[in-house]
Motif scaffolding. Sequence first.
Motif, PDB file in Angstrom:
ATOM      1  N   ARG B 461       2.542   0.308  10.398  1.00 55.90           N
ATOM      2  CA  ARG B 461       1.942   1.636   9.355  1.00 55.90           C
ATOM      3  C   ARG B 461       1.482   0.620   8.164  1.00 55.90           C
ATOM      4  N   PRO B 462      -0.187   1.461   7.658  1.00 55.14           N
ATOM      5  CA  PRO B 462       0.178   1.001   6.242  1.00 55.14           C
ATOM      6  C   PRO B 462       0.229   1.190   5.320  1.00 55.14           C
ATOM      7  N   ALA B 463       1.125   2.045   5.155  1.00 59.05           N
ATOM      8  CA  ALA B 463       1.619   2.559   3.798  1.00 59.05           C
ATOM      9  C   ALA B 463       1.131   2.563   2.861  1.00 59.05           C
ATOM     10  N   ILE B 464       1.122   1.038   2.336  1.00 58.90           N
ATOM     11  CA  ILE B 464       0.342   0.920   0.790  1.00 58.90           C
ATOM     12  C   ILE B 464      -0.716   1.311   1.102  1.00 58.90           C
ATOM     13  N   THR B 522       9.398  -6.970   2.664  1.00 55.74           N
ATOM     14  CA  THR B 522       8.262  -7.135   3.162  1.00 55.74           C
ATOM     15  C   THR B 522       7.171  -6.210   3.313  1.00 55.74           C
ATOM     16  N   VAL B 523       5.776  -6.479   2.573  1.00 55.76           N
ATOM     17  CA  VAL B 523       4.810  -5.752   2.648  1.00 55.76           C
ATOM     18  C   VAL B 523       4.480  -4.542   3.381  1.00 55.76           C
ATOM     19  N   PHE B 524       5.379  -3.493   3.261  1.00 60.23           N
ATOM     20  CA  PHE B 524       5.760  -1.858   3.224  1.00 60.23           C
ATOM     21  C   PHE B 524       5.460  -0.774   2.928  1.00 60.23           C
ATOM     22  N   LEU B 525       6.131  -0.544   1.882  1.00 61.78           N
ATOM     23  CA  LEU B 525       6.103   0.196   1.442  1.00 61.78           C
ATOM     24  C   LEU B 525       5.974  -0.261  -0.595  1.00 61.78           C
ATOM     25  N   GLY B 526       5.500  -1.741  -0.513  1.00 60.34           N
ATOM     26  CA  GLY B 526       5.247  -2.281  -1.853  1.00 60.34           C
ATOM     27  C   GLY B 526       3.989  -3.531  -1.709  1.00 60.34           C
TER      28      GLY B 526
END
Lengths: 91, 646, 162
Positions: B461-464, B522-526
Amino acid sequence: MADKERVSSSESLRSTRTFGKVRCHNPSCMGRITPPPGSKQITCPTCGMTYRLFWVTPELPRIRGPVWDVNRKLAQETLAKKLETPDSDSK
Amino acid sequence: MALDRKIAYINLTTGDVEIKPIPLEMRKKFIGGRGMDAYLLYNHAPEGCDPLGPENPLIVSGGLLTATCASATARTHVMAKSPLTGLLGSCNMGGFFAPEMAWAGFHHLVITGRADKPVYLWIHNGEIEIRDAGRLWGKNSTDTQWAIRDELDDEEVKSMVIGQAGENLVTYACVMTGIKNAGGRTGLGCVMGAKNLKAVAVRGTMDIKIAHPVDALEHNKKFIDQITGAKVNQIQGALGTPFIWGATNCWGGVRTRNFQYNQMEYADEIEPEAIDDYAAETMGPHHMTGCFGCQVHCRAQYKIQSGLYKGKYDEGPEYTSLGAFGAEPDCKSIETVLTGNHLVNQYGVDNLEIGSMIAWAMELYELGILTSKETEGLDLRFGNDEALLQMVHNICTRTGWLGNVLADGGIPAAEKIGKNAFDYLIQVKGMNNLHSDERATPGLALNIATASRGSDHLRSRPAIDLYHLPEPVLRKIYSSPVPYEGPLSSEHTEYIGKPWQVFWQENVYMAVDCLGICKYHTVFLGATLPNFEDWPEVIYYNTGLEFTPKEIWDAAERCNNLERLFNLREGLTRNDPKKGDTLNHRYFDEPCRRGAPDVIGKRIDRDKFNVMIDEFYEHHGWDQDGVPTTETLKRLGLEKEPTRLL
Amino acid sequence: MDKFLTVDADKCTGCRLCEQVCSVMHEGVSNPAKSRIQVIKWEQEGIYIPVICKQCEDAPCMNVCPVRAISRDPEFGFVKVDHEVCIGCRSCVGICPFGAMGYNGDTHQVFKCDLCGGDPQCVRFCEVNALEYVSANRVTSQKKRKGAARQSAAERQAVALG
Ligand code: SF4
Ligand code: SF4
Ligand code: SF4
Ligand SMILES: [Zn+2]
């Protein structure tokens, strides 16, 4: 091995962290809004969506949720408009 | 050393146990954790094997960094062929299990066979014993863990267990550890149940030597500061994952009433802050807890205040419990959400799947596809809290016709219910979607359609993407360690560049799962959280192994391709509505009716979606059917698989 | 000694990072069994209590040591073990009322908190401040010493009676 002075891209992005602001949740708006410290509610000056606020810390506000009556009305008006021109969004 | 942790092969039919070292070249290729699991699954599961048969290997693992001096290395990964989807079964949980298993000497367990009576594994400082679990059978997930501690007379024992749902072969039963840490997805608790394996208990006091302890300690401090300094983690630490649900519901991205709406209106009673108040009332101001070595502490503690379960202690609820017991069945009571959350933790069943199954049944009931004959008088309409909780019991204990049918999972249930029930099942590859609605976010829609374990938000998921980051920032993140010059768009309602973002995230999450760390680190939500460039130092200081960011990326891509190969071997084809990279027709046909003005009217464009899939395959080096080309397999060194090196 | 390591168990999230960094700091390994701080848990109720050496004024471990291997650090005031003198009899392990004296089966030595020589790592890493290293003025300092002494005296009595 590793060069301790090197700054990775994620670290370099740290400086872009902005505290004290929230972003309007309307996708094409996403305007940054700076609520007065401690305030409970805010209206987006661009699109009119109105939100209730929660302060995680005195510097960190978060949108707690919509002011339902306001945003629901906005939603229903938009829906009515889009139903008139049904395919405007799938193109 | 992390590198001297072993792999054990345990055959429950024969009782044979074999212990082997993990060669360094395997580490370089597959790192550990989920990646190594993918290798083991591809190599040990016979093609077309019965997920509930003795030959299906249940693989349990920690990651390369588990229990080292790195941040939040708590995660346990479990793999097998899934009884829910018939494809890749894979789940991941926090808590304290994997670190304890590492201190007991092991990084990977490959459990095959089937015991002829209930057993559990007792793993202690390099030794493995198969023990009788007759007295544990029938117990819920927490009672099982405390009973094991009593029996072994050691309060520090950590266990991965199944509750009654796993025993009853509910196809989406979880594996559980602690109060609420669940390896939830794809039904691997059901695989344990089928093996007559009630629990894996571990306890260890063996050193994990840190390669460069002073550097590791200093670096960890810096890392933690970067992680806890992110706004998203500060909110997470105060409100837990319900904050994501709240934010998503605010703009209209929460699946409601199966798929009828994309927002639950007037949900104030169950919004994150309300849950936080409830937790504070029952557990005091410091009511957040977390997993091993983690300073984010995203999990609330609470006690149920009224009803049948009054006074019961539990942890959570997470996003998925708000979906399962809130928006999906359209129930607005905090008591229902917290009780539902408690029940799934105790029975050991996937809250996401069971909530979706019940919401689906509710829609079928309102449509007349299910009637009070099948529900045996239960008034299964939306908003009926009692019916909702009753169905949880019925499914987990396989009580009544409907409970029993729903316990088999979506696709088999749709066949038994008949008519056009399948059309309303919001699934990908046989697994229900997260309680989010991706009609306004094509990148997220692509993610769930292509995720290797069926519809899933933790695979790519590219949530950002939702943060409207300026294009240069997006480029900075998404162009490393592999250059990307194609288009990228800040607009999350767009289709442009999303296939690359999903591909990139797929590799990030695989790497994280190989290392055994948590996705909130990691770069999931931030956007400012660590990724490829940040990991080589952590790995080096802790294990002495040298990786470049590109080598981590390559290993991740290699492991993702192994998962793909497994799925293809077990029957995945691109357009198969039950086993393919597809979405339920409602994503394309029904426009969003609620939420922010710019979300209203949104639906996924079929043609553009197909182009996204094409591009997504291209980035991977897969052909138009989604099959890795020979060159791709060669590039990744997979052309000879299965090689059976472990 | 004008600084104390204090524990506020209410704030503890139970993450055990303190155990991890303590063992890395002192032994170069990750192994909670070798940590000077240990988090005792009642998971059923969500209660976590970090247990650590209180650096007792009238320290039972110091009193019981037959070869006087245990003394007070003149600079930081913590109770320390001189491994050159220690004969490994483990009397201190048995008598510590808090279970804060550990025994390392690999090196056959006892171990305890040494406040990391003045920069406690557990405190540094505990971001929720369940652990703090605080200056105390003379009054609180004396209070704390007295409190600790009372506790250990009572404990000694209990041991004598039991
Ligand atoms: S962020 Fe939450 S889930 Fe992740 S390790 Fe920390 S407490 Fe566990
Ligand atoms: S580091 Fe702090 S919060 Fe974590 S277990 Fe230790 S005392 Fe508790
Ligand atoms: S102060 Fe240092 S020695 Fe004492 S418990 Fe904390 S980390 Fe360990
Ligand atoms: Zn706006």
